[in-house]
Scaffold this active site. Sequence first.
Site, PDB file in Angstrom:
ATOM      1  N   SER A   1     -37.585  -7.571 -33.930  1.00  0.00           N
ATOM      2  CA  SER A   1     -38.854  -8.136 -33.449  1.00  0.00           C
ATOM      3  C   SER A   1     -40.070  -7.338 -33.887  1.00  0.00           C
ATOM      4  O   SER A   1     -39.974  -6.316 -34.550  1.00  0.00           O
ATOM      5  CB  SER A   1     -38.813  -8.250 -31.928  1.00  0.00           C
ATOM      6  OG  SER A   1     -38.666  -6.965 -31.358  1.00  0.00           O
TER       7      SER A   1
ATOM      8  N   LYS B   1     -24.155   6.997 -28.179  1.00  0.00           N
ATOM      9  CA  LYS B   1     -24.649   5.627 -28.379  1.00  0.00           C
ATOM     10  C   LYS B   1     -23.552   4.600 -28.113  1.00  0.00           C
ATOM     11  O   LYS B   1     -22.468   4.664 -28.716  1.00  0.00           O
ATOM     12  CB  LYS B   1     -25.152   5.450 -29.819  1.00  0.00           C
ATOM     13  CG  LYS B   1     -26.419   6.217 -30.144  1.00  0.00           C
ATOM     14  CD  LYS B   1     -26.941   5.806 -31.519  1.00  0.00           C
ATOM     15  CE  LYS B   1     -28.408   6.181 -31.681  1.00  0.00           C
ATOM     16  NZ  LYS B   1     -28.998   5.552 -32.883  1.00  0.00           N
TER      17      LYS B   1
ATOM     18  N   GLU C   1     -31.016   3.421 -36.930  1.00  0.00           N
ATOM     19  CA  GLU C   1     -30.091   2.285 -36.880  1.00  0.00           C
ATOM     20  C   GLU C   1     -30.596   1.199 -37.811  1.00  0.00           C
ATOM     21  O   GLU C   1     -31.750   1.223 -38.268  1.00  0.00           O
ATOM     22  CB  GLU C   1     -29.982   1.737 -35.456  1.00  0.00           C
ATOM     23  CG  GLU C   1     -31.285   1.189 -34.904  1.00  0.00           C
ATOM     24  CD  GLU C   1     -31.180   0.745 -33.450  1.00  0.00           C
ATOM     25  OE1 GLU C   1     -30.083   0.822 -32.878  1.00  0.00           O
ATOM     26  OE2 GLU C   1     -32.205   0.310 -32.892  1.00  0.00           O
TER      27      GLU C   1
ATOM     28  N   ARG D   1     -34.017  -4.980 -40.005  1.00  0.00           N
ATOM     29  CA  ARG D   1     -35.022  -3.930 -39.828  1.00  0.00           C
ATOM     30  C   ARG D   1     -34.310  -2.591 -39.733  1.00  0.00           C
ATOM     31  O   ARG D   1     -33.540  -2.348 -38.803  1.00  0.00           O
ATOM     32  CB  ARG D   1     -35.857  -4.167 -38.571  1.00  0.00           C
ATOM     33  CG  ARG D   1     -37.153  -3.322 -38.552  1.00  0.00           C
ATOM     34  CD  ARG D   1     -37.870  -3.416 -37.223  1.00  0.00           C
ATOM     35  NE  ARG D   1     -37.176  -2.624 -36.214  1.00  0.00           N
ATOM     36  CZ  ARG D   1     -37.114  -2.946 -34.924  1.00  0.00           C
ATOM     37  NH1 ARG D   1     -37.685  -4.032 -34.464  1.00  0.00           N
ATOM     38  NH2 ARG D   1     -36.462  -2.168 -34.077  1.00  0.00           N
TER      39      ARG D   1
ATOM     40  N   LYS E   1     -23.138   0.070 -33.755  1.00  0.00           N
ATOM     41  CA  LYS E   1     -23.192   1.505 -34.043  1.00  0.00           C
ATOM     42  C   LYS E   1     -21.886   1.986 -34.671  1.00  0.00           C
ATOM     43  O   LYS E   1     -21.873   2.896 -35.500  1.00  0.00           O
ATOM     44  CB  LYS E   1     -23.453   2.294 -32.752  1.00  0.00           C
ATOM     45  CG  LYS E   1     -24.655   1.818 -31.933  1.00  0.00           C
ATOM     46  CD  LYS E   1     -25.960   1.995 -32.670  1.00  0.00           C
ATOM     47  CE  LYS E   1     -27.154   1.625 -31.803  1.00  0.00           C
ATOM     48  NZ  LYS E   1     -27.289   0.184 -31.554  1.00  0.00           N
TER      49      LYS E   1
ATOM     50  N   ARG F   1     -43.638   2.670 -34.488  1.00  0.00           N
ATOM     51  CA  ARG F   1     -43.718   2.825 -33.041  1.00  0.00           C
ATOM     52  C   ARG F   1     -43.910   4.301 -32.706  1.00  0.00           C
ATOM     53  O   ARG F   1     -43.272   5.166 -33.309  1.00  0.00           O
ATOM     54  CB  ARG F   1     -42.439   2.300 -32.376  1.00  0.00           C
ATOM     55  CG  ARG F   1     -42.355   0.779 -32.401  1.00  0.00           C
ATOM     56  CD  ARG F   1     -40.963   0.294 -32.135  1.00  0.00           C
ATOM     57  NE  ARG F   1     -40.061   0.730 -33.189  1.00  0.00           N
ATOM     58  CZ  ARG F   1     -38.743   0.544 -33.153  1.00  0.00           C
ATOM     59  NH1 ARG F   1     -38.187  -0.060 -32.126  1.00  0.00           N
ATOM     60  NH2 ARG F   1     -37.981   0.962 -34.142  1.00  0.00           N
TER      61      ARG F   1
ATOM     62  N   ASN G   1     -31.035  -2.820 -37.601  1.00  0.00           N
ATOM     63  CA  ASN G   1     -31.008  -3.985 -36.715  1.00  0.00           C
ATOM     64  C   ASN G   1     -30.740  -5.240 -37.531  1.00  0.00           C
ATOM     65  O   ASN G   1     -31.464  -5.528 -38.487  1.00  0.00           O
ATOM     66  CB  ASN G   1     -32.353  -4.125 -36.000  1.00  0.00           C
ATOM     67  CG  ASN G   1     -32.676  -2.910 -35.152  1.00  0.00           C
ATOM     68  OD1 ASN G   1     -32.182  -2.757 -34.054  1.00  0.00           O
ATOM     69  ND2 ASN G   1     -33.510  -2.017 -35.688  1.00  0.00           N
TER      70      ASN G   1
ATOM     71  N   GLU H   1     -27.945  -3.165 -28.189  1.00  0.00           N
ATOM     72  CA  GLU H   1     -29.272  -3.256 -28.796  1.00  0.00           C
ATOM     73  C   GLU H   1     -30.305  -3.434 -27.692  1.00  0.00           C
ATOM     74  O   GLU H   1     -29.985  -3.782 -26.570  1.00  0.00           O
ATOM     75  CB  GLU H   1     -29.342  -4.452 -29.762  1.00  0.00           C
ATOM     76  CG  GLU H   1     -28.363  -4.375 -30.909  1.00  0.00           C
ATOM     77  CD  GLU H   1     -28.572  -3.170 -31.786  1.00  0.00           C
ATOM     78  OE1 GLU H   1     -29.726  -2.719 -31.946  1.00  0.00           O
ATOM     79  OE2 GLU H   1     -27.571  -2.633 -32.300  1.00  0.00           O
ATOM     80  N   GLY H   2     -31.579  -3.214 -28.062  1.00  0.00           N
ATOM     81  CA  GLY H   2     -32.656  -3.565 -27.148  1.00  0.00           C
ATOM     82  C   GLY H   2     -33.343  -2.399 -26.476  1.00  0.00           C
ATOM     83  O   GLY H   2     -34.286  -2.587 -25.719  1.00  0.00           O
TER      84      GLY H   2
END
Length: 451
Positions: A126, A339, A119, A98, A285, A427, A121, A343-344
Amino acid sequence: GARELDPRQPLGDLIVEPAPFSLFPTEFPQSSFETAYELGKPFNALVHNVCSQQDWLLDEAIVNAAQGDPDFTGRLVSLARDVEAKGRAQNLVLGLLRSDYMLHKPDGTGDVTGILQVELNTIASSFGCLSTKISKMHKALHGEVDTNLPPNSADEGIAKGIATAYQEYQKQYPDSKNVAVVMVVQPGETNSIDQRDLEFVLKTKYGVPVVRKTLAELAKCQYRANNSELLLDGDSGLVAGVVYYRAGYTPDDYPSDTEWKGRSTVEHSSAIKCPDVFYHLFGAKKVQQELTRPGILAKFSTEATLLESCFAKLYALDDENYEDVINMALKDPHLFVLKPQREGGGNNLYDDDLVKALRTITKEERGAYIIMQKIQPPSTTGVLIRRGKIVYNGDVVCELGVFGISLRDYSSSENIAMDEVVGHILRTKSVQTDEGGVAAGYAFLSSPKLV
């Protein structure tokens, strides 16, 4: 802002909490939306090409990040080297990628210059299923008024990718009659609805059984006596054909050596991994930053110019120019993001936190961080809903993620079983919020209204 309403309060008597969402679709330029989709397949190919050249990935791109973050990135690199030394038990790898983008409007003035990549993923990407539902909800509520709401079949596309990998495994091991997909989950998983939806699509559309396991449970699994097939249950002979990670992306998922043993057990098995450890490391990253160095991208991609068009400015903290980079960020901290290799959501450092970190960071730690230009998206208006209540009504910004599916073969670059761009997620968050994770409590699911 929306974050101040403490989205992580205990649920009390609630069994299920609906994902936070935007009441209306969010405006997004059609040309930028189309560009994001156009970038999907080139990124699918780039990830595989980099991971096929492990010398660059392990010995150049990520080596300093591994030294600066020895307990997580370092252990992943050690696992990758172990796989390299012992040889892969499986040459096929499934990428469920993603790529996340934001619109960029420099200094808040003038026109939007296009999209810049936040970024890429490569593990546990998800909300494919829930974002499909949000797209359908907005179409049902607003479709007569807003006609330019693009279709979204992320759920079907992700399921197709996993099912295709499952079928490829069955071709490799025709004698294995009892094969399942393993979904690796966190103990006490809170994002299970998005996962269960995918499980239902796999079962109903493709007849593919799914078994949920934690990393600790996988540590107890054995290999079949005569090969590297991963036995999930010795009595029934149930075998893992595909291992799909929805956990394992954060150090919190490895509280002990048991979990690392579970990861290693899977990595050395013949199951098709989504992702394998190399694809996982690509998402760091540091790799993203190294690919922006002059001349590097063209080594791995025939579409370097297109890919570079979405790259934000990224800076290393582990080369000879690091003092200049740090001074530049300290001078204008509002223009940059610090950064880590995480992740998350909820991990990046901004403004005063960025300044504090840069002033105290040690030489060893520097390799575990990069500095990124802070993308400056234009705002639009939005109404944000959490737990059935409007928690924010005002200016919002958004982030578009595009799902790519890649099923490729390390032993033959010609053997591509699947290469598709299958859907998207949008989002939305209040303009006061820097971070962007839905599961981390910062963002709200939405869908694009193309303008």
